[in-house]
Design a protein around this motif. Structure first.
Motif, PDB file in Angstrom:
ATOM      1  N   ASP A   1       0.839  -1.210   0.000  1.00  0.00           N
ATOM      2  CA  ASP A   1       0.000   0.000   0.000  1.00  0.00           C
ATOM      3  C   ASP A   1       0.866   1.248   0.000  1.00  0.00           C
ATOM      4  OD1 ASP A   1      -2.442  -1.296  -0.111  1.00  0.00           O
ATOM      5  OD2 ASP A   1      -2.671  -1.361   2.070  1.00  0.00           O
ATOM      6  N   LEU A   2       1.893   1.237   0.839  1.00  0.00           N
ATOM      7  CA  LEU A   2       2.816   2.361   0.895  1.00  0.00           C
ATOM      8  C   LEU A   2       3.536   2.527  -0.442  1.00  0.00           C
ATOM      9  CD1 LEU A   2       4.289   4.608   2.400  1.00  0.00           C
ATOM     10  CD2 LEU A   2       5.810   2.856   3.365  1.00  0.00           C
ATOM     11  N   LEU A   3       3.914   1.421  -1.037  1.00  0.00           N
ATOM     12  CA  LEU A   3       4.604   1.479  -2.325  1.00  0.00           C
ATOM     13  C   LEU A   3       3.719   2.094  -3.403  1.00  0.00           C
ATOM     14  CD1 LEU A   3       7.241   0.816  -3.736  1.00  0.00           C
ATOM     15  CD2 LEU A   3       6.378  -1.498  -4.125  1.00  0.00           C
ATOM     16  N   LYS A   4       2.434   1.773  -3.398  1.00  0.00           N
ATOM     17  CA  LYS A   4       1.503   2.365  -4.365  1.00  0.00           C
ATOM     18  C   LYS A   4       1.421   3.879  -4.193  1.00  0.00           C
ATOM     19  CE  LYS A   4      -1.398  -1.702  -4.945  1.00  0.00           C
ATOM     20  NZ  LYS A   4      -2.697  -2.320  -4.727  1.00  0.00           N
ATOM     21  N   ILE A   5       1.421   4.336  -2.946  1.00  0.00           N
ATOM     22  CA  ILE A   5       1.391   5.780  -2.671  1.00  0.00           C
ATOM     23  C   ILE A   5       2.643   6.444  -3.228  1.00  0.00           C
ATOM     24  CG2 ILE A   5       1.462   7.502  -0.819  1.00  0.00           C
ATOM     25  CD1 ILE A   5      -0.169   5.381   0.872  1.00  0.00           C
TER      26      ILE A   5
ATOM     27  N   ARG B   1       9.694  15.830  -2.601  1.00  0.00           N
ATOM     28  CA  ARG B   1       8.679  16.507  -1.784  1.00  0.00           C
ATOM     29  C   ARG B   1       7.319  15.823  -1.961  1.00  0.00           C
ATOM     30  NH1 ARG B   1       9.202  21.231  -3.827  1.00  0.00           N
ATOM     31  NH2 ARG B   1      10.899  21.874  -2.471  1.00  0.00           N
ATOM     32  N   ALA B   2       6.987  15.432  -3.193  1.00  0.00           N
ATOM     33  CA  ALA B   2       5.701  14.761  -3.445  1.00  0.00           C
ATOM     34  C   ALA B   2       5.634  13.425  -2.712  1.00  0.00           C
ATOM     35  CB  ALA B   2       5.505  14.558  -4.951  1.00  0.00           C
ATOM     36  N   ILE B   3       6.731  12.674  -2.700  1.00  0.00           N
ATOM     37  CA  ILE B   3       6.761  11.399  -1.970  1.00  0.00           C
ATOM     38  C   ILE B   3       6.539  11.658  -0.486  1.00  0.00           C
ATOM     39  CG2 ILE B   3       8.238   9.485  -1.225  1.00  0.00           C
ATOM     40  CD1 ILE B   3       9.580   9.656  -4.033  1.00  0.00           C
ATOM     41  N   LYS B   4       7.299  12.577   0.077  1.00  0.00           N
ATOM     42  CA  LYS B   4       7.198  12.892   1.513  1.00  0.00           C
ATOM     43  C   LYS B   4       5.787  13.332   1.880  1.00  0.00           C
ATOM     44  CE  LYS B   4       9.280  15.904   5.034  1.00  0.00           C
ATOM     45  NZ  LYS B   4       8.073  16.523   5.546  1.00  0.00           N
ATOM     46  N   ASP B   5       5.236  14.255   1.122  1.00  0.00           N
ATOM     47  CA  ASP B   5       3.901  14.775   1.422  1.00  0.00           C
ATOM     48  C   ASP B   5       2.826  13.698   1.299  1.00  0.00           C
ATOM     49  OD1 ASP B   5       5.110  17.227   1.838  1.00  0.00           O
ATOM     50  OD2 ASP B   5       4.394  18.120  -0.048  1.00  0.00           O
ATOM     51  N   ALA B   6       2.884  12.890   0.237  1.00  0.00           N
ATOM     52  CA  ALA B   6       1.868  11.852   0.019  1.00  0.00           C
ATOM     53  C   ALA B   6       1.910  10.801   1.114  1.00  0.00           C
ATOM     54  CB  ALA B   6       2.071  11.206  -1.357  1.00  0.00           C
TER      55      ALA B   6
ATOM     56  N   GLU C   1       0.625  12.332   4.377  1.00  0.00           N
ATOM     57  CA  GLU C   1      -0.819  12.564   4.276  1.00  0.00           C
ATOM     58  C   GLU C   1      -1.609  11.288   4.563  1.00  0.00           C
ATOM     59  OE1 GLU C   1      -3.617  13.347   0.509  1.00  0.00           O
ATOM     60  OE2 GLU C   1      -2.206  14.985   0.893  1.00  0.00           O
ATOM     61  N   LYS C   2      -1.030  10.142   4.220  1.00  0.00           N
ATOM     62  CA  LYS C   2      -1.701   8.852   4.450  1.00  0.00           C
ATOM     63  C   LYS C   2      -1.356   8.256   5.809  1.00  0.00           C
ATOM     64  CE  LYS C   2      -3.762   8.520   0.455  1.00  0.00           C
ATOM     65  NZ  LYS C   2      -5.198   8.507   0.308  1.00  0.00           N
ATOM     66  N   GLY C   3      -0.627   9.007   6.635  1.00  0.00           N
ATOM     67  CA  GLY C   3      -0.363   8.567   7.995  1.00  0.00           C
ATOM     68  C   GLY C   3       0.887   7.733   8.189  1.00  0.00           C
ATOM     69  N   TYR C   4       1.722   7.635   7.172  1.00  0.00           N
ATOM     70  CA  TYR C   4       2.975   6.899   7.304  1.00  0.00           C
ATOM     71  C   TYR C   4       4.085   7.854   7.748  1.00  0.00           C
ATOM     72  CZ  TYR C   4       0.795   3.063   4.703  1.00  0.00           C
ATOM     73  OH  TYR C   4      -0.029   2.050   4.298  1.00  0.00           O
ATOM     74  N   ASP C   5       5.119   7.286   8.348  1.00  0.00           N
ATOM     75  CA  ASP C   5       6.244   8.086   8.828  1.00  0.00           C
ATOM     76  C   ASP C   5       7.387   8.100   7.827  1.00  0.00           C
ATOM     77  OD1 ASP C   5       5.055   8.697  11.298  1.00  0.00           O
ATOM     78  OD2 ASP C   5       5.740   6.797  12.155  1.00  0.00           O
ATOM     79  N   VAL C   6       7.996   9.266   7.676  1.00  0.00           N
ATOM     80  CA  VAL C   6       9.243   9.387   6.933  1.00  0.00           C
ATOM     81  C   VAL C   6      10.348   9.336   7.986  1.00  0.00           C
ATOM     82  CG1 VAL C   6      10.666  10.882   5.483  1.00  0.00           C
ATOM     83  CG2 VAL C   6       8.193  10.741   5.091  1.00  0.00           C
ATOM     84  N   ILE C   7      11.159   8.295   7.948  1.00  0.00           N
ATOM     85  CA  ILE C   7      12.217   8.116   8.941  1.00  0.00           C
ATOM     86  C   ILE C   7      13.281   9.196   8.757  1.00  0.00           C
ATOM     87  CG2 ILE C   7      13.926   6.528   9.922  1.00  0.00           C
ATOM     88  CD1 ILE C   7      10.927   5.591  10.125  1.00  0.00           C
ATOM     89  N   SER C   8      13.720   9.378   7.519  1.00  0.00           N
ATOM     90  CA  SER C   8      14.685  10.439   7.227  1.00  0.00           C
ATOM     91  C   SER C   8      14.680  10.742   5.736  1.00  0.00           C
ATOM     92  CB  SER C   8      16.100  10.060   7.680  1.00  0.00           C
ATOM     93  OG  SER C   8      16.601   8.990   6.908  1.00  0.00           O
ATOM     94  N   MET C   9      15.166  11.941   5.409  1.00  0.00           N
ATOM     95  CA  MET C   9      15.336  12.340   4.016  1.00  0.00           C
ATOM     96  C   MET C   9      16.666  13.065   3.930  1.00  0.00           C
ATOM     97  SD  MET C   9      12.742  14.139   1.295  1.00  0.00           S
ATOM     98  CE  MET C   9      12.529  15.744   1.998  1.00  0.00           C
TER      99      MET C   9
ATOM    100  N   ASP D   1      13.983   7.457   3.512  1.00  0.00           N
ATOM    101  CA  ASP D   1      13.833   6.213   4.258  1.00  0.00           C
ATOM    102  C   ASP D   1      12.415   6.129   4.808  1.00  0.00           C
ATOM    103  OD1 ASP D   1      13.935   4.040   5.973  1.00  0.00           O
ATOM    104  OD2 ASP D   1      15.770   4.678   6.992  1.00  0.00           O
ATOM    105  N   LEU D   2      11.666   5.143   4.328  1.00  0.00           N
ATOM    106  CA  LEU D   2      10.297   4.914   4.786  1.00  0.00           C
ATOM    107  C   LEU D   2      10.202   3.601   5.562  1.00  0.00           C
ATOM    108  CD1 LEU D   2       8.472   5.916   1.474  1.00  0.00           C
ATOM    109  CD2 LEU D   2       8.930   7.356   3.471  1.00  0.00           C
TER     110      LEU D   2
END
Length: 118
Positions: free
Chosen positions: A6-10, A54-59, A62-70, A82-83
């Protein structure tokens, strides 16, 4: 279905929205403990690389997943996001050719990203 799909699709949708080129997903779960898969894509200039990242991070957020680092966002030559289960590599096209992660991780199964959105 694997947990990260699901995360990969986002992530793939965010890349497509920003016209990321040559988007490839490598299944590395049996090759390394650091992630289940790598998403690799590129933009043609620094501005596009930043827009994709930025689009990856925001999307994702927005779906409630965490971005570990960029990392690498300011330079926009190789942005690593890193997701946790997924590590996104957003390259400038010149850097992608130079580092050639697809060859480096040649033992990994490639997942055709079009299959993710069916």
């Amino acid at each position: 279905m694997k947990e990260y799909e699901d995360l990969l699709k986002i992530v793939v949708s965010a890349c497509e929205e920003r016209k990321a080129e040559n988007c490839v997903v490598l299944n590395v779960e049996n090759l390394t403990p650091i992630a289940s898969c790598f998403l690799i894509c590129h933009g043609n200039n620094e501005r596009q690389v930043q827009a994709i990242a930025r689009a990856i991070k925001d999307a994702v957020e927005e779906k409630g997943y965490d971005v570990i680092s960029m990392e690498g966002f300011e330079e926009a030559r190789w942005v690593l996001i890193d997701l946790n289960d997924i590590i996104c590599h957003v390259f400038h096209k010149d850097e992608r050719t130079y580092y050639n992660l697809e060859r480096l991780w040649g033992d990994a199964e490639q997942i055709y990203v079009g299959e993710l959105n069916e």
